[in-house]
Design a protein around this motif. Structure first.
Motif, PDB file in Angstrom:
ATOM      1  N   ASP A  97       1.011  -0.917   0.183  1.00 24.82           N
ATOM      2  CA  ASP A  97       0.232   0.195   0.101  1.00 24.82           C
ATOM      3  C   ASP A  97       0.999   1.184  -0.407  1.00 24.82           C
ATOM      4  O   ASP A  97       1.504   1.818   1.112  1.00 24.82           O
ATOM      5  CB  ASP A  97      -1.157   0.115   1.108  1.00 24.82           C
ATOM      6  CG  ASP A  97      -2.261   1.312   1.676  1.00 24.82           C
ATOM      7  OD1 ASP A  97      -1.324   1.878   0.587  1.00 24.82           O
ATOM      8  OD2 ASP A  97      -2.753   1.585   2.182  1.00 24.82           O
TER       9      ASP A  97
ATOM     10  N   SER B  33       0.136   4.176  -0.631  1.00 28.60           N
ATOM     11  CA  SER B  33      -0.860   5.476  -0.087  1.00 28.60           C
ATOM     12  C   SER B  33      -0.459   6.531   0.104  1.00 28.60           C
ATOM     13  O   SER B  33      -0.391   8.285  -0.116  1.00 28.60           O
ATOM     14  CB  SER B  33      -2.166   5.247  -0.503  1.00 28.60           C
ATOM     15  OG  SER B  33      -2.528   4.280   1.064  1.00 28.60           O
ATOM     16  N   ALA B  34       0.563   6.563   1.152  1.00 33.64           N
ATOM     17  CA  ALA B  34       0.564   7.142   2.555  1.00 33.64           C
ATOM     18  C   ALA B  34       2.288   7.959   2.426  1.00 33.64           C
ATOM     19  O   ALA B  34       2.393   8.442   2.129  1.00 33.64           O
ATOM     20  CB  ALA B  34       1.514   5.665   3.515  1.00 33.64           C
TER      21      ALA B  34
ATOM     22  N   VAL C 115       2.260   9.245  -1.407  1.00 38.10           N
ATOM     23  CA  VAL C 115       1.809   9.944  -2.383  1.00 38.10           C
ATOM     24  C   VAL C 115       2.958  10.873  -2.323  1.00 38.10           C
ATOM     25  O   VAL C 115       2.933  11.604  -3.613  1.00 38.10           O
ATOM     26  CB  VAL C 115       0.426   9.587  -2.715  1.00 38.10           C
ATOM     27  CG1 VAL C 115      -0.220  11.213  -1.253  1.00 38.10           C
ATOM     28  CG2 VAL C 115      -0.267  10.699  -3.938  1.00 38.10           C
TER      29      VAL C 115
ATOM     30  N   GLY D 230      -0.075   5.577  -9.800  1.00 36.42           N
ATOM     31  CA  GLY D 230      -0.386   4.560 -10.930  1.00 36.42           C
ATOM     32  C   GLY D 230      -0.762   4.103 -12.186  1.00 36.42           C
ATOM     33  O   GLY D 230      -0.465   3.534 -12.960  1.00 36.42           O
TER      34      GLY D 230
ATOM     35  N   ARG E 291      -4.437  10.567   8.503  1.00 42.71           N
ATOM     36  CA  ARG E 291      -2.980   9.501   8.780  1.00 42.71           C
ATOM     37  C   ARG E 291      -1.985   9.714   9.086  1.00 42.71           C
ATOM     38  O   ARG E 291      -1.746   8.937  10.331  1.00 42.71           O
ATOM     39  CB  ARG E 291      -3.139   7.999   7.084  1.00 42.71           C
ATOM     40  CG  ARG E 291      -3.089   6.886   8.261  1.00 42.71           C
ATOM     41  CD  ARG E 291      -3.247   5.735   7.184  1.00 42.71           C
ATOM     42  NE  ARG E 291      -2.883   6.225   5.336  1.00 42.71           N
ATOM     43  CZ  ARG E 291      -2.737   5.253   4.275  1.00 42.71           C
ATOM     44  NH1 ARG E 291      -3.520   4.372   4.889  1.00 42.71           N
ATOM     45  NH2 ARG E 291      -1.836   5.117   3.930  1.00 42.71           N
TER      46      ARG E 291
ATOM     47  N   GLN F 231      -0.721   9.422  12.694  1.00 41.03           N
ATOM     48  CA  GLN F 231       0.463   8.099  13.559  1.00 41.03           C
ATOM     49  C   GLN F 231       1.327   8.627  13.892  1.00 41.03           C
ATOM     50  O   GLN F 231       2.227   8.216  15.064  1.00 41.03           O
ATOM     51  CB  GLN F 231       1.086   7.460  12.639  1.00 41.03           C
ATOM     52  CG  GLN F 231       0.406   6.544  10.956  1.00 41.03           C
ATOM     53  CD  GLN F 231       0.895   6.362  10.271  1.00 41.03           C
ATOM     54  OE1 GLN F 231       1.901   6.988   9.240  1.00 41.03           O
ATOM     55  NE2 GLN F 231       0.289   5.456   8.754  1.00 41.03           N
TER      56      GLN F 231
ATOM     57  N   ALA G 222      -8.824   5.023  -6.369  1.00 39.27           N
ATOM     58  CA  ALA G 222      -7.530   5.088  -6.453  1.00 39.27           C
ATOM     59  C   ALA G 222      -7.481   6.308  -4.899  1.00 39.27           C
ATOM     60  O   ALA G 222      -6.252   6.221  -5.117  1.00 39.27           O
ATOM     61  CB  ALA G 222      -6.726   5.605  -7.880  1.00 39.27           C
TER      62      ALA G 222
ATOM     63  N   ASN H 188      -7.761   5.468  -1.942  1.00 39.14           N
ATOM     64  CA  ASN H 188      -6.589   4.929  -1.361  1.00 39.14           C
ATOM     65  C   ASN H 188      -5.810   6.225  -0.665  1.00 39.14           C
ATOM     66  O   ASN H 188      -5.019   5.948   0.048  1.00 39.14           O
ATOM     67  CB  ASN H 188      -7.087   3.776  -1.944  1.00 39.14           C
ATOM     68  CG  ASN H 188      -7.270   2.542  -1.888  1.00 39.14           C
ATOM     69  OD1 ASN H 188      -8.890   2.403  -0.890  1.00 39.14           O
ATOM     70  ND2 ASN H 188      -7.428   1.801  -3.270  1.00 39.14           N
ATOM     71  N   VAL H 189      -5.505   7.274  -2.291  1.00 35.00           N
ATOM     72  CA  VAL H 189      -4.359   7.310  -2.006  1.00 35.00           C
ATOM     73  C   VAL H 189      -4.339   9.264  -1.489  1.00 35.00           C
ATOM     74  O   VAL H 189      -4.104   9.428  -0.860  1.00 35.00           O
ATOM     75  CB  VAL H 189      -3.117   7.272  -3.703  1.00 35.00           C
ATOM     76  CG1 VAL H 189      -2.286   8.711  -2.721  1.00 35.00           C
ATOM     77  CG2 VAL H 189      -3.082   6.106  -3.871  1.00 35.00           C
ATOM     78  N   LEU H 190      -5.217   9.569  -2.456  1.00 34.45           N
ATOM     79  CA  LEU H 190      -5.752  10.655  -2.226  1.00 34.45           C
ATOM     80  C   LEU H 190      -5.866  11.508  -0.976  1.00 34.45           C
ATOM     81  O   LEU H 190      -6.142  12.419  -0.276  1.00 34.45           O
ATOM     82  CB  LEU H 190      -5.805  11.753  -3.248  1.00 34.45           C
ATOM     83  CG  LEU H 190      -5.321  11.681  -4.334  1.00 34.45           C
ATOM     84  CD1 LEU H 190      -6.370  12.163  -5.926  1.00 34.45           C
ATOM     85  CD2 LEU H 190      -4.566  12.092  -3.869  1.00 34.45           C
TER      86      LEU H 190
ATOM     87  N   GLN I 263      -6.357   9.085   1.338  1.00 35.62           N
ATOM     88  CA  GLN I 263      -6.477   8.676   2.842  1.00 35.62           C
ATOM     89  C   GLN I 263      -7.152   7.559   3.126  1.00 35.62           C
ATOM     90  O   GLN I 263      -7.360   7.502   4.094  1.00 35.62           O
ATOM     91  CB  GLN I 263      -5.396   9.206   3.437  1.00 35.62           C
ATOM     92  CG  GLN I 263      -4.136  10.362   3.075  1.00 35.62           C
ATOM     93  CD  GLN I 263      -3.419   9.175   2.740  1.00 35.62           C
ATOM     94  OE1 GLN I 263      -2.334   8.395   3.946  1.00 35.62           O
ATOM     95  NE2 GLN I 263      -3.059   8.611   1.398  1.00 35.62           N
ATOM     96  N   LYS I 264      -7.872   6.956   2.253  1.00 31.48           N
ATOM     97  CA  LYS I 264      -9.007   5.899   2.431  1.00 31.48           C
ATOM     98  C   LYS I 264      -9.911   6.195   3.481  1.00 31.48           C
ATOM     99  O   LYS I 264     -10.725   5.961   4.683  1.00 31.48           O
ATOM    100  CB  LYS I 264      -8.730   4.515   3.251  1.00 31.48           C
ATOM    101  CG  LYS I 264      -7.669   4.062   2.385  1.00 31.48           C
ATOM    102  CD  LYS I 264      -7.213   2.522   2.808  1.00 31.48           C
ATOM    103  CE  LYS I 264      -5.955   2.200   1.814  1.00 31.48           C
ATOM    104  NZ  LYS I 264      -4.928   0.899   2.550  1.00 31.48           N
TER     105      LYS I 264
ATOM    106  N   ARG J 299      -6.056  13.946 -10.670  1.00 29.53           N
ATOM    107  CA  ARG J 299      -6.385  12.736 -11.029  1.00 29.53           C
ATOM    108  C   ARG J 299      -7.500  12.255 -11.816  1.00 29.53           C
ATOM    109  O   ARG J 299      -6.749  11.972 -12.658  1.00 29.53           O
ATOM    110  CB  ARG J 299      -6.475  11.918  -9.524  1.00 29.53           C
ATOM    111  CG  ARG J 299      -6.981  10.714  -9.459  1.00 29.53           C
ATOM    112  CD  ARG J 299      -5.426  10.050 -10.101  1.00 29.53           C
ATOM    113  NE  ARG J 299      -5.543   9.021 -10.438  1.00 29.53           N
ATOM    114  CZ  ARG J 299      -4.376   7.450 -10.508  1.00 29.53           C
ATOM    115  NH1 ARG J 299      -3.218   8.221 -10.048  1.00 29.53           N
ATOM    116  NH2 ARG J 299      -4.628   6.370 -10.638  1.00 29.53           N
TER     117      ARG J 299
END
Lengths: 593, 340
Positions: free
Chosen positions: A86, A88-89, A91, A126, B128, B132, B172, B175-177, B179-180, B236
């Protein structure tokens, strides 16, 4: 063209030619020197920019190496080894590293070139990276050139790639610095040197942005496309300003046989053009001044040289004009001075010889006169002597016949005495030729008046006791035959010519009288159809006392020649034996006629 | 029954995200709570019109005479609230609340780091990372709708709307931009509110998108350039659209063919929320579904994501709570006294 003009022209041309030659040599030498300096400067600049390009490669290589060495990139590599990675972190990781390393482009890629993170295009994660020309670039340890498409236009960039492994799988860090105006501005350039970048995708950029193209630049680019080797050309950016010219060297940017662009190094020719222009104008000024000075010096020299010559010429002309006393005053001791001395000596000798000749001529003339007088007087004296002796003999021996003899003898004596009187009269006339009194005379009218004096003889010739007929034929010009002349003297000369012509035609014939104007002269011709003259007779005819007649004194034509000479004219005769003779008087026409 | 159930779930879930390091301590009165926001408070009395998210967040706190706070000052960049000593439920703990408006994400981050702000907006992309790093964050239920709004002038509008919707790779982006955070959705009302949002299709079909977009003219595309949330999503979308053969040309015109917008779900009642969005809610879920679909079609919308509102809290902020639609409940908030 006078000698002075010719000498001045030769000296001026010589000076001008010499100055032009010197100017040309200086100009060519200066141009060669400039070309040599420009070539050396071009080589230095090319070497410098090749070092700059090499430095650009190494700089990018080092920056990418540092970006690939950070902990976060290793974490991405670790993530790549997970069963379900993964990313995504991460990017924004590429952007962080690009900012940290001052790279324009930085992509973190999976081995299949899929973007994990992109600094320039974060939204393309991607997707496959599209600015690596070949897959081998990603694995190459050497920096390389690449084309990076952007929103505005494609750009050429120095790029380098590093692979970071953490287990079986790895990630690739690819960074690049684009060759843009900022890069060009960062190149250390000497004054007058301008870096530019031509992109194969189109366009030329400089340190300040897009650069307008020019025909010479297009030709340079075409040559670059063909050869893919360093090329150079002189590019004139403005057709109106020659000083805008630059010597442009194109260093091709090639990667894997693809011509991506070229680094253009323009060296301004402004100083050179201005210097050449100054040299040209200075040369023109110096040449002009030199030529002017040369002409002035030549003129002065010519004057110095030709002044004695002119004096000589003047002296010669004076002598030629009859002034034998002319002298040339030349002080120099050179050839001209010697020539002048010789001339003066020559004129002195000429005067001496002339005086001697005159003296001799006078003696000869007196002798000739005495001879002619003796000859002319002897002929009548002999009959006189015989007649008187006959009278004496008749008185002594035949008194009865004396009266008859006396009558016959006195007739003879009178005739001979008349003959003597005529001879003496002619000599008297020849001796008494006065100076002419000039006035405007129409030559045709004068001919007609003279001819009237002989009309009785022409008409008597046509009577019952006629002698052979002489037919006068006139061909007289009506205008343009005015002359300045003494009418009495000229009439007398014409009468002599007419009488000569009539004497030449004892069997009759045609008397031709003609007047005409030609070349500023009035021509009067008297011709006969008599027995003609031989060539020798023509040559001697005007000699005094020379005659072809049985009873002539030889003074008639001498008188005619004297009259014509006093009128500044000339007389000639032409003819052939048996075909008549023609006398031609040529007298100056009046200028206002 | 369904509505009651969903509201109960929302009430419980909205309290889950708040993290308190020392919840056992007793609350104290006094202090000034400083809040940085990127938007601007427009009006707190909009009637039936849908409120701006910030307006809605404040509205319940400053109801005339009965709210815990009253407006003490309303300046272009700042709104100051003071405690209503006569509030029916009692005086709030805080003396004052300063709301600084128009602060960019960078400004807010700096203010938070320097202690000039107690509550700031937290970009979803940073949530996220912040978690963390042990940061305190509070999130609402998904109440912001990221959607494409098409201008109704083009003849091929519906076809292009369908093509572009099918071309977008929503997972996409999520998930990425994002961050879910939040959820992928083709509906206006979030799943927690309506219960049928999953019925709206969200799958990507690139080949069909290419087929629909074949030989189409470029579309002008606009979004709020000041929004840090919208920019990466928009970029995107441009990339996804290009893959399908759709050219999106960036535009700043409000009349662009396509605009990426944020819609606010302003009520935790589905019917009311739909009404505030401009729909005509029905009496039962089926009619609600039909009404929402009708609303999406009539306004040429293409919902993409449902996102929560997230705030980052300073360590001294206690009892900060957000309603499911992101409204603040300031009457219970109290600040720890500053350490000597």
């Amino acid at each position: 063209m006078t000698f002075r003009t010719r000498l001045l022209a030769v000296s001026s041309l010589t000076v001008a030619g010499a100055v032009a030659l010197v100017s040309g040599v200086v100009s060519v030498a200066a141009r060669r020197a400039f070309d040599r300096i420009a070539e050396e400067r071009r080589k230095a600049v090319v070497d410098q920019f090749q070092r700059e390009v090499e430095s650009g490669y190494r700089d990018v290589e080092q920056r990418v190496q540092r970006a690939a060495s950070v902990e976060s990139i290793l974490q991405i590599a670790v993530e790549a080894n997970r069963p379900q990675p993964d990313f995504s972190a991460f990017v924004d990781e590429a952007r962080s590293q690009a900012d940290a390393q001052a790279l324009d482009f930085l992509d973190i890629l999976q081995p299949d070139l899929t973007i994990i993170s992109s600094a320039s295009e974060p939204a393309r994660y991607g997707y496959r990276s599209d600015w690596l020309i070949a897959r081998g670039d990603a694995a190459s340890s050497e920096p390389f050139l690449t084309i990076i498409p952007t929103d505005a236009a494609s750009t050429v960039a120095f790029a380098a790639a590093r692979t970071v492994s953490a287990g079986d799988k790895s990630v690739i860090v690819v960074g690049a610095r684009k060759l843009d105006p900022a890069f060009l501005a960062s190149l250390g350039t000497a004054p007058g040197v301008r870096p530019m970048l031509w992109l194969a995708s189109g366009g030329v950029i400089g340190t300040s942005g897009p650069v307008a193209s020019s025909p010479e630049l297009n030709l340079l680019v075409e040559a670059l496309r063909r050869t893919r080797r360093e090329a150079s050309a002189t590019v004139r950016w403005s057709s109106d300003d020659p000083a805008s010219a630059e010597s442009v060297v194109a260093l091709p940017l090639v990667h894997r046989d693809s011509l991506l662009g070229a680094l253009l190094v323009g060296t301004s020719l402004r100083e050179q053009v201005l210097l050449e222009r100054n040299i040209v104008w200075t040369g023109i000024g110096v040449a002009g001044g030199g030529i002017l000075l040369g002409v002035l010096m030549g003129y002065w020299t010519t004057l110095r040289v030709t002044r004695p010559v002119a004096r000589l010429v003047s002296g010669v002309q004076s002598v030629a004009g009859g002034d034998w006393s002319a002298r040339v005053d030349v002080q120099s001791r050179d050839e001209i001075g010697k020539l002048a001395s010789a001339f003066n000596k020559m004129t002195e000798q000429l005067i001496e010889q002339r005086d001697r000749a005159i003296q001799a001529e006078r003696v000869a003339a007196w002798r000739e006169l005495a001879r002619r007088l003796a000859h002319e007087l002897k002929n009548p004296l002999f009959p006189l002597q015989i007649t008187i002796e006959n009278l004496q003999r008749a008185r002594e021996q035949h008194p009865d016949e004396f009266d008859e003899v006396f009558r016959e003898s006195t007739g003879t004596l009178l005739a001979e005495l008349q003959n003597l009187k005529t001879i003496v009269g002619q000599f008297s006339d020849f001796a008494k030729m006065p100076q002419p009194e000039f006035q405007t005379v129409n030559a045709s009218a004068l001919v007609r008046e003279v001819l009237k004096l002989f009309e009785a003889q022409f008409q008597a010739q046509s009577g019952a006791d006629a002698r052979p007929r002489i037919e006068p034929v006139l061909d007289l010009a009506e205008s343009g035959v005015e002359i300045s002349a003494d009418p009495l003297q000229l009439s007398r000369a014409l009468r002599n010519l007419v009488l000569n012509a009539m004497d030449a035609m004892p069997e009759g014939g045609t008397l031709r009288l003609r007047t005409e104007s030609a070349d500023g002269m009035v021509r009067i011709q008297v011709g006969d159809s008599g027995q003609g003259l031989s060539e020798e007779e023509c040559a001697r005819l005007f000699t005094p006392y020379y005659t072809t007649k049985r009873h002539g004194t030889g003074l008639g034509l001498a008188i005619v020649q004297s009259v014509v000479s006093d009128h500044h004219g000339r007389i000639s005769v032409s003819g052939e034996p048996g075909r008549g003779a023609t006398f031609t008087m040529e007298l100056p026409a009046r200028r206002d006629a | 029954m369904r509505r009651t159930l969903s509201r109960s779930i929302a009430a419980v879930s909205c309290l889950l995200v708040t993290v308190s390091l020392n919840g056992a301590r007793r609350p104290r009165y006094g202090g000034t709570l400083r809040i940085d926001v990127s938007g601007a408070i427009q009006s707190l009395d909009a009637g039936d019109a849908p409120l701006d998210p910030l307006d809605a967040a404040l509205k319940e706190n400053i109801q005339r005479e009965v709210g815990p706070f009253r407006v003490a000052a309303w300046e272009p960049k700042t709104v100051i609230l003071e405690a209503n000593e006569l509030a029916p439920g009692g005086r709030p703990y805080l003396d004052r609340v300063e709301i600084h408006m128009g602060r960019t994400s960078r400004d807010q981050a700096l203010d938070f780091e320097l202690g000039k702000a107690d509550v700031v907006e937290l970009p979803l992309a940073d949530l996220r990372r912040a978690q963390q790093q042990g940061a305190r964050a509070s999130a609402s239920q998904p109440c912001l709708v990221i959607a494409l709004a098409f201008a109704g002038l083009r003849a091929d509008l519906d076809r292009m709307r369908q093509a572009l919707t099918l071309a977008i790779d929503r997972p996409a982006i999520h998930n990425v931009l994002l961050q879910k955070q939040g959820e992928i959705s083709g509906a206006l009302l979030p799943q927690w509110l309506s219960g049928y949002a999953f019925l709206f299709p969200v799958a990507r079909d690139l080949s069909k998108a290419k087929e629909l977009a074949a030989s189409s003219a470029p579309l002008s595309f606009a979004w709020d350039k000041q929004s840090p949330l919208l920019r990466p999503i928009a970029e995107r979308i441009v990339v996804n659209a290009a893959e399908a053969g759709i050219t999106l040309r960036l535009s700043t015109s409000p009349d662009a063919d396509v605009r990426l917008v944020i819609l606010r779900v302003a009520s935790d009642d589905a019917a009311e929320a739909l009404r505030l969005l401009g729909g005509a809610p029905g009496a039962d879920p089926l009619k609600m579904f039909e009404a929402e679909r009708e609303l999406i079609g009539s306004r040429h919308l293409a919902p993409l994501f449902q996102l929560p509102l997230v705030n980052e809290l300073a360590p001294g902020v206690n009892a900060w709570t957000m309603g499911p639609t992101g409204n603040w409940r300031l009457e219970d908030v109290w600040l720890e006294s500053p350490k000597p």
